[in-house]
Design a protein around this motif. Structure first.
Motif, mmCIF file in Angstrom:
data_model
loop_
_atom_site.group_PDB
_atom_site.id
_atom_site.type_symbol
_atom_site.label_atom_id
_atom_site.label_comp_id
_atom_site.label_asym_id
_atom_site.label_seq_id
_atom_site.Cartn_x
_atom_site.Cartn_y
_atom_site.Cartn_z
ATOM 1 N N PRO A 298 47.886 33.014 89.008
ATOM 2 C CA PRO A 298 47.820 32.723 87.572
ATOM 3 C C PRO A 298 46.968 31.493 87.299
ATOM 4 N N HIS A 299 46.125 31.585 86.281
ATOM 5 C CA HIS A 299 45.091 30.568 86.088
ATOM 6 C C HIS A 299 45.220 29.794 84.782
ATOM 7 N N ALA A 300 45.274 30.498 83.652
ATOM 8 C CA ALA A 300 45.339 29.843 82.339
ATOM 9 C C ALA A 300 46.525 30.397 81.568
ATOM 10 N N ILE A 301 47.028 29.617 80.611
ATOM 11 C CA ILE A 301 48.222 29.997 79.874
ATOM 12 C C ILE A 301 48.082 29.549 78.421
ATOM 13 N N ALA A 302 48.617 30.375 77.508
ATOM 14 C CA ALA A 302 48.574 30.060 76.082
ATOM 15 C C ALA A 302 49.911 30.427 75.460
ATOM 16 N N ALA A 303 50.346 29.636 74.505
ATOM 17 C CA ALA A 303 51.641 29.846 73.855
ATOM 18 C C ALA A 303 51.477 30.560 72.522
ATOM 19 N N ALA A 304 52.354 31.525 72.267
ATOM 20 C CA ALA A 304 52.393 32.223 70.986
ATOM 21 C C ALA A 304 53.471 31.611 70.105
ATOM 22 N N ARG B 267 56.566 33.321 73.195
ATOM 23 C CA ARG B 267 56.054 33.934 74.418
ATOM 24 C C ARG B 267 54.922 33.098 75.016
ATOM 25 N N LEU B 268 54.812 33.177 76.338
ATOM 26 C CA LEU B 268 53.751 32.505 77.068
ATOM 27 C C LEU B 268 52.889 33.571 77.725
ATOM 28 N N TRP B 269 51.616 33.612 77.336
ATOM 29 C CA TRP B 269 50.672 34.585 77.875
ATOM 30 C C TRP B 269 49.802 33.901 78.917
ATOM 31 N N PHE B 270 49.529 34.565 80.022
ATOM 32 C CA PHE B 270 48.748 33.920 81.079
ATOM 33 C C PHE B 270 47.879 34.943 81.814
ATOM 34 N N THR B 271 46.787 34.460 82.369
ATOM 35 C CA THR B 271 45.885 35.311 83.144
ATOM 36 C C THR B 271 46.299 35.310 84.610
ATOM 37 N N GLU B 272 46.276 36.471 85.213
ATOM 38 C CA GLU B 272 46.523 36.612 86.644
ATOM 39 C C GLU B 272 45.175 36.941 87.285
ATOM 40 N N TRP B 273 44.468 35.887 87.627
ATOM 41 C CA TRP B 273 43.088 36.001 88.088
ATOM 42 C C TRP B 273 42.971 36.871 89.338
ATOM 43 N N GLY B 274 43.891 36.730 90.266
ATOM 44 C CA GLY B 274 43.800 37.468 91.516
ATOM 45 C C GLY B 274 44.273 38.893 91.432
ATOM 46 N N ALA B 275 44.911 39.277 90.334
ATOM 47 C CA ALA B 275 45.508 40.604 90.237
ATOM 48 C C ALA B 275 44.907 41.460 89.127
ATOM 49 N N GLY B 276 44.005 40.900 88.313
ATOM 50 C CA GLY B 276 43.419 41.676 87.231
ATOM 51 C C GLY B 276 44.420 42.057 86.165
ATOM 52 N N ARG B 277 45.308 41.113 85.815
ATOM 53 C CA ARG B 277 46.345 41.393 84.834
ATOM 54 C C ARG B 277 46.452 40.255 83.827
ATOM 55 N N ILE B 278 47.077 40.576 82.699
ATOM 56 C CA ILE B 278 47.543 39.579 81.750
ATOM 57 C C ILE B 278 49.061 39.601 81.816
ATOM 58 N N GLY B 279 49.676 38.461 82.063
ATOM 59 C CA GLY B 279 51.125 38.374 82.162
ATOM 60 C C GLY B 279 51.724 37.756 80.925
ATOM 61 N N VAL B 280 53.032 37.919 80.780
ATOM 62 C CA VAL B 280 53.740 37.306 79.668
ATOM 63 C C VAL B 280 55.114 36.866 80.155
ATOM 64 N N LEU B 281 55.534 35.731 79.683
ATOM 65 C CA LEU B 281 56.859 35.212 80.002
ATOM 66 C C LEU B 281 57.631 35.046 78.707
ATOM 67 N N ALA B 282 58.833 35.626 78.659
ATOM 68 C CA ALA B 282 59.664 35.515 77.470
ATOM 69 C C ALA B 282 60.317 34.143 77.432
ATOM 70 N N PRO B 283 60.750 33.685 76.264
ATOM 71 C CA PRO B 283 61.318 32.340 76.145
ATOM 72 C C PRO B 283 62.519 32.078 77.037
ATOM 73 N N GLY C 48 54.556 24.751 74.467
ATOM 74 C CA GLY C 48 55.303 25.912 74.022
ATOM 75 C C GLY C 48 55.963 25.701 72.675
ATOM 76 N N ALA C 49 56.436 26.793 72.095
ATOM 77 C CA ALA C 49 57.120 26.724 70.812
ATOM 78 C C ALA C 49 58.504 26.109 70.927
ATOM 79 N N ASP C 50 58.975 25.902 72.174
ATOM 80 C CA ASP C 50 60.318 25.363 72.410
ATOM 81 C C ASP C 50 60.342 23.854 72.601
#
Length: 312
Positions: free
Chosen positions: A228-234, A238-254, A192-194
């Motif tokens: 949630p399966h994979a995660i990438a940092a911006a 922000r942390l962006w991640f795939t929600e494989w079982g739900a068909g979504r892209i999630g994001v987590l704020a710092p 992460g950026a932190d």
């Protein structure tokens, strides 16, 4: 086609299996087709090129940009590490341990590529010339999964079946950090950026943060069954991640809250961004240099979430 900030690109037929994704040094979005045994490239204008690897059952899985201007990827089913130039010329190198199942891969701080071996409880290192070294983990049945370079000059990887995160130095010294929630089953991990490492637990339905000293914090998702399966940092934290079982892209704020505005137009639900259409099954995820988010969908597509867009 575009829908409220989400662009969909058909890159393969059903069953080909887009899986890993990475942005190459040429600006193209490169991806693996795990079931078809191919590597693909999505250009900025939406055109797609596909490159066969001469082994349809080789199982190309995770892909990353290498230090040599090429893309490097794991071949999980024939136990090799692959390399492809931006012109589509591919080669591969055998892993010394039989049936190792190489899976995660990342560029290391030492100019080499580092990878995990699902079946062998080992972490591997391969130079750009193809020389491979393997380092054993201190436990068996750990199922080492994705791997990333940390801010401390070491490599960090998830141990899916050991419910832990491991740190390995470039000299091969390994430390294992158990996770507090049983059944977390971590897979994706990113720096992460932190200055910490962030991971996702496909079993626990959570995003976790681990400092370089091994201190862990966890952030449960609203949908604990999202897988949630994979995660990438911006760069903005922000942390962006795939929600494989739900068909979504999630994001987590710092600060640990999901969702939240990037700007006045970025009005999104806190629990993830629904991907249009059925059967998305997002796997790999990557950030482009323009801040766009790319994800590989099992149904044969890549999606792009434009920076500053709104998503329904």
């Amino acid at each position: 086609m575009a829908r409220r900030g989400v662009e969909r690109f058909a890159v393969a037929e059903a069953g080909a299996g887009p899986y890993g994704v990475a942005v190459g040094p040429d600006g193209g979005v490169w991806f693996t087709l795990v079931h078809a045994g191919e590597i693909g490239r999505l250009a900025a204008d939406g055109t797609v090129a596909r490159y066969g690897l001469g082994a349809p059952q080789c199982g190309p899985s995770v892909i990353t940009a290498g230090p040599d201007g090429a893309l490097w990827f794991t071949r999980m089913r024939d136990h090799r590490i692959g390399r492809i130039d931006v012109d589509g010329t591919a080669s591969s190198f055998a892993v010394p341990t039989g049936d190792a199942g190489p899976y995660g891969i990342t560029a290391g701080p030492d100019g080499a590529l580092w990878f995990t071996e699902l079946n062998a409880d080992r972490i591997g290192r391969i130079t750009v010339d193809g020389e491979v070294t393997e380092y054993p983990l201190p436990q068996t049945g750990a199922f080492p999964s994705l791997i990333t370079a940390g801010p401390d000059g070491a490599l960090w990887c998830t141990l899916n079946q050991a419910n832990a995160v491991a740190r390995i130095t470039v000299d091969g010294e390994v430390a294992v950090h158990p996770l507090p929630t049983e059944g977390t089953a971590p897979v994706g991990i990113t720096a992460g950026a932190d200055g910490a490492l962030w991971f996702v637990g496909i079993g626990g339905g959570l995003v976790g943060r681990i400092t370089v000293d091994g201190e862990v914090a966890e952030y449960p998702l609203a949908d604990r069954a999202a897988r949630p399966h994979a995660i990438a940092a911006a760069p903005d934290g922000r942390l962006w991640f795939t929600e494989w079982g739900a068909g979504r892209i999630g994001v987590l704020a710092p600060d640990g809250r999901t969702g939240g505005p990037l700007d006045a137009s970025f009005d999104v639900p806190f629990d993830g961004y629904e991907l249009p259409g059925p059967g998305a099954e997002p796997h790999g995820i990557a950030l482009g240099p323009d801040g766009a988010v790319y994800a590989a969908l099992e149904r044969g597509e890549l999606v792009r979430l434009a920076p500053g867009g709104t998503y329904g």
